[in-house]
Design an enzyme around this catalytic site. Structure first.
Site, PDB file in Angstrom:
ATOM      1  N   GLU B  71       6.810 -11.019 -17.615  1.00  0.00           N
ATOM      2  CA  GLU B  71       5.660 -10.021 -17.768  1.00  0.00           C
ATOM      3  C   GLU B  71       5.046 -10.753 -18.944  1.00  0.00           C
ATOM      4  O   GLU B  71       3.790 -10.737 -18.934  1.00  0.00           O
ATOM      5  CB  GLU B  71       6.102  -8.735 -18.326  1.00  0.00           C
ATOM      6  N   HIS B 140      11.703   3.643 -15.175  1.00  0.00           N
ATOM      7  CA  HIS B 140      10.416   3.330 -14.062  1.00  0.00           C
ATOM      8  C   HIS B 140       9.678   4.448 -13.857  1.00  0.00           C
ATOM      9  O   HIS B 140       9.027   4.321 -12.689  1.00  0.00           O
ATOM     10  CB  HIS B 140      11.293   3.116 -12.988  1.00  0.00           C
TER      11      HIS B 140
END
Ligand SMILES: Cc1ncc(C[n+]2csc(CCOP(=O)(O)OP(=O)(O)O)c2C)c(N)n1
Lengths: 322, 338
Positions: B71, B140
């Site tokens: 990321e 998440h």
């Protein structure tokens, strides 16, 4: 018969562990298909030899850190399958009281410091566990499981470097199952093996056949012993395969059915079973009996989980702070 | 395709939120070859939520780039590409993983233009799904938009409808600043009318989704449709609720909520993120800081997420974020108070 220096009863134990993992995940898959699981899950069917082989090389007091694909690690480290199933179904009797679910199962008392929903998230933590072991002089070892995809996160590189310069008792175990979701390992890195990266951090890097539980056990035992004796960390890559999709929403457009079939032909459970049959350690009836016992254990776990209460919404805020 | 039917405007079709985002990406890529996509599994997989499905086939691997799980590298890469002439659109698979890109976003992308005395622009977009409701548990299910709305140099949008998902994304791509587009997982399959023409919506302008006289509900993202159904329920009891969709969190349109508050005199702010130090605090503060304060008949009520990570269990998860019945209760509360 002995393989990798293992007496027959240890080999049978490895088979039993792999059968339990597979039975758990096959039942989990069924429950999901029936709409009885909230959320998603990641199955490690095909990869059982890594969890079983590595954890068999550990002492009960050693630590592991696991991944989103962590059911196998958890069971191989000795978790109670009933409390695992309860967590999987979000029940109050689960390892995390229903807060964690499939992706966050932890059995801290059993040395499992948790599955992790963040790719590579556990690696720096494992380094810290290694530091704690060293400073407490406790003689333990810590294993960090991770996937091939995780080896491309910064956290992987930073964790290995730190563990190496401080010579910490950590074994980094890469489950190279060939894909990070849809990304083939060969497209995500330019080195042939994940273990090649160990050189950059000045630690041993070994690649093992992750479809052969005895091979995994043998190298893991060596590297764990080395770490325990103060030899520092190592990177163990186990070459394996996941038969199922990444998670439940995967259409698997990135690989061919033939490829999956070719790997299935090397199934780690069939392989050990055949070996034990050929050596006369197990009869076919006894092997079938082991598989039936594994299925019975997970069925009993499901019954336990189903009879367990849901967490009380009044407890929603418990555990945010100590 | 673009003929008017049954009162629908010309060129307006029903699309899902996910399809609307994909259409924005396609149109932007056709219009401007500097637009490229970067992210994990956005190619043959089509993105974790299927948003980029088919774009690899249409635009090829040069412009639809599957990345390793990195990321920070993806985000930094977008910054580098943006300052040198491209218009990258990054997908971060779940908003929670934005934490791994934090340094690049907050310390680099947000500050670069200012630090360099205005000599560069950073025209990048970061799209990411947020929110609870899918049983994905604590790592998440985050709604972290307030973090970014706090940072000068970043813009943050949170579309609630398919039409806005398209229009705001197009605006984000056209914007010369780093823009974070917060998409809600539960909205991806919701459907609504979307104009076919590529018409960006201005950033920083809220929308009144439902007119009403008694109470204003200011909502963001998935709380907008939830507030609208709550409003229907309350309408049946004779309570007339106005619903304001913030649409953009930074720049924040303080005037649309204020105008509504001056009309109704009562305000509930509802958002999914943890209540403390959230967007509701900012909206409430803007209302009481100025002249609107004198029009309020009751204290502003903030309705946000519970003060805990999102739990896995379905019942607990539901309890952790505002639901329709919580909005109804909050409206009753603000009515009871004056
Ligand atoms: C930081 C972060 N980025 C992305 C994801 C989404 N994600 C979950 S698993 C996965 C693939 C992981 O691949 P690998 O590390 O090889 O493990 P495997 O799934 O193959 O066991 C991705 C991209 C995540 N959970 N965390």
């Amino acid at each position: 018969m002995s393989a990798g220096g293992l007496p027959p009863d240890r080999l049978v134990a490895l088979l039993r562990t792999m059968l339990l993992i597979r039975a758990f995940e096959e039942l989990a898959d069924e429950l999901f298909a029936q709409g009885r699981v909230h959320g998603t899950m990641h199955l490690s069917v095909g990869q059982e030899a890594v969890a079983a082989g590595v954890c068999a090389a550990l002492q009960p007091g050693d630590y592991i850190l696991s991944t989103h694909r962590g059911h196998g690690h958890c069971l191989a480290k000795g978790a109670d399958v009933r409390r695992m199933m309860a967590e999987f179904l979000g029940k109050a009797t689960g390892y995390c009281r229903g807060r964690g679910g499939s992706m966050h199962i932890a059995d801290v008392a059993g040395g499992n410091l948790g599955a992790n929903g963040i790719v590579a998230g556990g690696l720096p933590i494992a380094t810290g566990v290694g530091l704690s072991i060293r400073l407490r002089r406790s003689g333990q070892v810590c294993v960090a499981f991770f996937g091939d995809g995780a080896a491309n996160e910064g956290a992987f590189h930073e964790a290995l470097n730190l563990a190496s310069i401080w010579e910490l008792p950590v074994l980094f175990v890469c489950e190279n199952n060939q894909y990070a979701m849809s990304m083939p390992v060969g497209r995500a890195m330019r080195v042939a093996r994940v273990s090649d990266r160990a050189a950059a951090y000045g630690m041993p890097g070994v690649t093992a056949d992750g479809m052969d539980v005895v091979a995994v056990y043998t190298v893991a035992t060596e590297l764990v012993a080395r770490a325990r004796q103060g030899g520092g960390p190592a990177l163990l890559e186990c070459v394996t395969y996941r038969y199922r999709g990444h998670s439940k929403s995967d259409r698997q457009r990135y690989r061919a059915r033939e490829e999956v079939e070719a790997w299935r032909a090397r199934d780690p459970i069939d392989r050990l079973r055949a070996r034990l049959l050929a050596a006369g350690v197990l009869s076919a009836a006894a092997a079938n009996q082991l598989a039936a016992e594994a299925r019975a254990a997970v069925a009993a776990a499901l019954a336990f989980a189903e009879a367990s209460p849901e967490p009380d919404p009044a407890t929603l805020l418990e555990g945010v702070y100590a | 395709m673009s003929t008017a039917t049954g009162g629908t405007e010309v060129g307006v079709r029903e699309l899902s939120y996910a399809e609307a985002i994909r259409e924005a990406l396609r149109q932007a890529m056709h219009a401007d070859e500097r637009v490229i996509l970067l992210g994990e599994d956005i190619g043959v997989y089509g993105g974790a939520f299927g948003v980029t499905d088919g774009l690899l086939e249409e635009f090829g691997p040069e412009r639809v780039r599957d990345t390793p799980i990195s990321e920070a590298a993806i985000t930094g890469c977008a910054i580098g590409a943006a300052v040198t002439g491209l218009r990258p659109v990054v997908e971060i698979q779940f908003m929670d993983f934005i934490t791994l890109a934090m340094e690049q976003l907050v310390l680099q992308a947000a500050k670069m233009r200012y630090m360099f005395g205005g000599t560069v622009t950073v025209p990048m977009v970061l799209r990411t799904p947020a929110g609870a409701g899918t049983g994905a548990a604590a790592q998440h299910s985050g709604s972290l938009e307030a973090w970014f709305a706090h940072v000068p140099g970043l813009k943050v949008v949170a579309p609630a409808t398919p039409a806005d998902a398209k229009a705001l994304l197009l605006a984000a791509i056209a914007d010369p600043n780093p823009v974070i587009v917060v998409e809600h997982k539960l909205l991806y399959r919701t459907r609504g009318p979307v104009p076919e023409a590529p018409a960006p919506a201005p950033l920083g302008v809220a929308a009144v989704r439902r007119e009403g006289r008694d109470v204003t509900v200011v909502a963001t993202s998935v709380m907008v449709p939830r507030a609208l159904t709550a409003a229907e329920r309350l309408a049946a009891e004779g309570v007339d609720v106005e619903v304001v969709d913030l649409r953009t969190l930074r720049p924040l349109d303080a005037e649309t909520p204020a105008a509504s508050a001056r009309k109704t005199g009562r305000v509930v702010v509802v958002y999914e993120a943890v209540k403390t130090l959230g967007i509701g605090a900012e909206v409430a503060a803007r209302l009481v800081e100025g002249e609107t304060f004198y029009h309020l008949k009751a204290p502003v009520v903030r309705l946000g997420g519970a003060e805990c990570p999102i739990p896995y269990n379905r019942t607990l998860e539901r309890a952790a974020v505002p639901q329709e019945e919580d909005i109804v209760a909050a409206v009753r509360q603000v009515l009871a108070e004056g």
